[in-house]
Design an enzyme around this catalytic site. Structure first.
Site, PDB file in Angstrom:
ATOM      1  CD  GLU A  27      -3.057  -1.174   2.121  1.00 52.96           C
ATOM      2  OE1 GLU A  27      -2.966  -0.355   3.067  1.00 52.96           O
ATOM      3  OE2 GLU A  27      -3.993  -1.982   2.007  1.00 52.96           O
TER       4      GLU A  27
ATOM      5  CD  GLU B 224      -3.477  -6.178   3.222  1.00 47.62           C
ATOM      6  OE1 GLU B 224      -4.396  -5.449   3.672  1.00 47.62           O
ATOM      7  OE2 GLU B 224      -2.274  -5.945   3.424  1.00 47.62           O
TER       8      GLU B 224
END
Length: 503
Positions: free
Chosen positions: A158, A275
């Protein structure tokens, strides 16, 4: 009545169990973690596991030292070997996420999580590349090239978020990816490398990332993205509450990378959702509930239509991003609490593991499959209010006409809902003990068992009618198996004492 076709309409992909998430990798050195993973692999059998912290200080890989007035670096793989040996011994392979930055290599002091993973760029890209090459060279030497080629290598986590990458500096991430990807390929061109592992709401990052790799001829073997459906956090002590978007939004997020890459040279690349969950918080009580299992059922059943893998975040509550959990049930991401208490969403995955490879039917509330030996399996769920704001109806009915071999079939039904297969409800009845005593743990393990019923049906013209009534937030698995009746000819059920007479 829904008439399920006799012939399959396709195959059920393994995308739903291709990968699962985990807390930071050095947690895998703990016995509770390994016991939890053992239970998971026995009942579900995930293919890969992905977590943060492979290169963080807790794994002690990057070890600078001074000798004869010069700085040197020793790369130590003691913990890496222990973790990966444990994974492989339990039948699961690593999905290698390269991060976070070793403290002695970091250009700054910004960290994330209770365990302080450093999220700044390397002060020396050359030293970072040396670290990546040393890691992969060691893995190839220890586990073999053919094996390591099956382990995807993802660069960072991220980077579009300031919490995970200093200033969310896109150009700095592109530089890190370029250096890393080339270092990976220097070890072996067949090792798969990809990214950018972006969070929801940053899809333009993927487009610019693809443009960068294309323009600079940087290796890219797969793309990765994350998916969550929760709104802003409403904080309470040691927890949060959040609204949820419709679960269909998760499927839309799964499908986004392929839409973005259509018409580009990357159109055929594997897409990994590394995820996903409802909430992105490890302290949201929704994760522990039957509602959560019913909410995610259509996502788990249908996600393989949109991505090559979608990794549930995470397999266990042995997870400490927000600190050590203060109670057994605390809203953790895990399919299992610590101490291996199974949650309703765990059973959703365990039910999927018993589905057949051939898809006979899909619907808004069901998935029907068939095994090679003729067994038919039905996964059904009670649809929930898409926002999660209202309880939904107490009953949901579904009636299926199923193709089965002629004769009689054994019907086994396993269910979880607000009361059954729901240790969270039992825990609340117990008074929410933060650290349950051994006897209380026994109660919770017992409460986590799905409810099971059995019956026998007779097929007519190769079909049986299966009426299902589902309670609120129920997820159920029905397995229909042809009966090979070995009852001796002299048996008379009516002669059993206390047995109701049957015709």
């Amino acid at each position: 009545m829904i008439r399920v076709p006799d012939s399959p309409g396709g195959r059920l992909t393994d995308a739903w169990r291709q990968c699962v998430g985990t807390g930071r990798l050095d947690l895998a050195l703990r016995s509770d973690y390994q016991e939890s993973l053992k239970v998971l692999q026995r009942d579900i059998g995930f293919r890969y596991i992905r977590g943060h912290g492979l290169l963080s200080d807790g794994m002690a890989v990057h070890r600078p030292y001074e000798w004869q007035g010069r700085r040197h670096v020793r790369h130590s793989f003691t913990h890496v070997d222990q973790v990966l040996d444990a994974y492989l011994g339990l039948g699961i392979r690593p999905f290698l996420e390269l991060g976070f930055m070793p403290g002695e290599l970091a250009s700054g002091e910004q960290t994330v999580f209770w365990w302080r993973g450093n999220v700044t760029p390397p002060r020396s890209h050359q030293e970072w590349a040396d670290l990546v090459r040393a890691l992969l060279t060691h893995l190839v030497d220890r586990y073999g090239l053919d094996e390591v080629r099956t382990w995807p290598v993802e660069v960072w986590n991220e980077p579009n978020l300031r919490d995970f990458w200093q200033d969310a500096d896109e150009k700095a991430y592109h530089r890190l990816y370029e250096v890393t990807a080339h270092a990976v390929k220097e070890v072996d061109a067949g090792i798969q490398v990809g990214g950018p592992a972006i969070s929801p709401g940053a899809d333009e990052w993927l487009e610019r990332f693809a443009e960068f790799t294309d323009r600079h001829d940087v290796p890219l073997d797969f793309v990765s993205r994350h998916a969550y459906s929760s709104g802003p956090a409403q904080h309470v002590p040691f927890g949060v509450h959040q609204t949820l978007a419709p679960a269909s939004g998760l499927l839309d997020q799964f499908a986004t990378p392929r839409r973005q890459l259509a018409g580009t040279r990357y159109a055929g690349l594997p897409v990994h959702i590394t995820e996903f969950n409802s909430s992105y918080r490890p302290d949201n009580p929704v994760h522990d509930t039957a509602f959560h299992a019913a909410y995610l059922a259509p996502v788990v059943a249908n996600g393989g239509e949109h991505a090559d893998s979608f990794s549930y975040w995470t397999f266990s509550d042995v997870f400490e991003e927000a600190g050590v959990p203060t109670a057994l049930f605390h809203g953790g991401f895990g399919l299992l609490t610590h101490r291996q208490v199974r949650k309703p969403t765990y059973h959703l995955y365990a039910f999927m593991a018993r589905m057949g490879p051939d898809v006979l039917a899909r619907g808004d509330d069901h998935l029907v499959t068939r095994h090679a030996d003729g067994r038919v399996t039905v996964l059904a769920w009670a649809p929930v209010d898409p926002t999660g704001e209202t309880p939904g109806p107490d009953r949901h009915t579904l009636r299926l006409s199923l193709p089965v071999p002629s004769g009689e079939v054994f019907v086994r039904r396993s269910s979880v809902d607000e009361e059954r297969g729901n240790a969270y409800t039992a825990w609340r009845h117990l008074g929410s003990p933060r650290s349950p005593k051994p006897g209380q743990l026994d109660v919770l393990h017992e409460a986590a068992e799905p409810a099971r019923t059995h019956q026998r049906l007779t097929s007519e013209d190769g079909r049986v009618d299966l009426p299902l009534t589902l309670s609120r937030h129920e997820v159920t698995l029905v397995e229909l198996t042809p009966v090979d009746d070995e009852t001796p000819p002299w048996w008379d059920e009516r002669r059993l004492l206390g047995r109701e007479a049957t015709a």
